[in-house]
Design a protein around this motif. Sequence first.
Motif, short mmCIF file in Angstrom:
data_model
loop_
_atom_site.label_atom_id
_atom_site.label_comp_id
_atom_site.label_asym_id
_atom_site.label_seq_id
_atom_site.Cartn_x
_atom_site.Cartn_y
_atom_site.Cartn_z
N LEU A 1 0.83 -1.21 0.00
CA LEU A 1 0.00 0.00 0.00
C LEU A 1 0.86 1.26 0.00
O LEU A 1 0.53 2.24 -0.66
CB LEU A 1 -0.90 0.02 1.23
CG LEU A 1 -2.35 -0.35 1.03
CD1 LEU A 1 -3.09 -0.36 2.35
CD2 LEU A 1 -3.05 0.56 0.06
N SER B 1 -0.46 3.03 -3.54
CA SER B 1 -1.37 4.17 -3.45
C SER B 1 -0.82 5.30 -2.59
O SER B 1 -1.44 6.35 -2.51
CB SER B 1 -2.72 3.70 -2.90
OG SER B 1 -2.55 3.25 -1.57
N ALA C 1 -0.29 5.30 0.84
CA ALA C 1 -0.93 5.42 2.14
C ALA C 1 0.05 6.00 3.14
O ALA C 1 1.26 5.84 3.01
CB ALA C 1 -1.42 4.06 2.61
N ARG D 1 -5.62 9.94 1.13
CA ARG D 1 -4.75 8.82 1.47
C ARG D 1 -5.28 8.09 2.70
O ARG D 1 -5.82 8.69 3.61
CB ARG D 1 -3.33 9.31 1.78
CG ARG D 1 -2.68 9.92 0.60
CD ARG D 1 -1.19 10.13 0.71
NE ARG D 1 -0.65 10.55 1.98
CZ ARG D 1 0.64 10.67 2.21
NH1 ARG D 1 1.50 10.41 1.26
NH2 ARG D 1 1.08 11.06 3.37
N ALA D 2 -5.08 6.81 2.71
CA ALA D 2 -5.47 6.00 3.86
C ALA D 2 -4.44 6.17 4.97
O ALA D 2 -3.26 6.43 4.70
CB ALA D 2 -5.56 4.53 3.47
N TRP E 1 -11.06 5.49 6.18
CA TRP E 1 -9.86 4.97 5.53
C TRP E 1 -8.76 4.73 6.55
O TRP E 1 -7.63 5.14 6.38
CB TRP E 1 -9.36 5.92 4.44
CG TRP E 1 -10.12 5.85 3.17
CD1 TRP E 1 -11.44 5.54 3.02
CD2 TRP E 1 -9.62 6.11 1.88
NE1 TRP E 1 -11.78 5.60 1.71
CE2 TRP E 1 -10.68 5.95 0.98
CE3 TRP E 1 -8.38 6.47 1.39
CZ2 TRP E 1 -10.53 6.12 -0.38
CZ3 TRP E 1 -8.24 6.65 0.03
CH2 TRP E 1 -9.31 6.47 -0.84
#
Length: 154
Positions: free
Chosen positions: A62, A66, A68, A108-109, A134
């Motif tokens: 992750l 993406s 995170a 963003r997580a 998230w």
Amino acid sequence: MLGPAPAPTTLEGWLKAYPHLPGILLAAICLLILLLVVLPRIASWRRGKGRPVLGPVQVDELIMGSGALVVDLRSAETFRTGHIRGCLHVPFGELSQRFTTPDPKASRALILVDETDEISHQAFDLLTRRGFTWLYVMQGGMKAWRRANRPLAK
């Protein structure tokens, strides 16, 4: 009348009297080893039941994919011993002041990490009550990260 048979006194006598004994001993030893391996992970599994948890490899993917944001909740001393590259260090005591309300533009997580994941679940509850979404908890914390041989920054 016959009395009770005397108990065997030698290993050979025991094996003749109880031919199944070696198998039972081997099974007991295997169960004991399995219990010692699984027991430390049971508490983490129970805390994460029904929550979004990620393993160390998933967290690493992750972060790379993406982007995170990992939030490290450990103290400054333990943070200096090694942390996940690019993480945000926010000791658990400061979390309530630094994360008051979620940013509506944030995309963003957040992945919460501490040494074992116990504090991360407390932080998860706090941030969820404040409206954050998230959120993930890294199952097993930094202990699991090191066990999985993931890279550390100092």
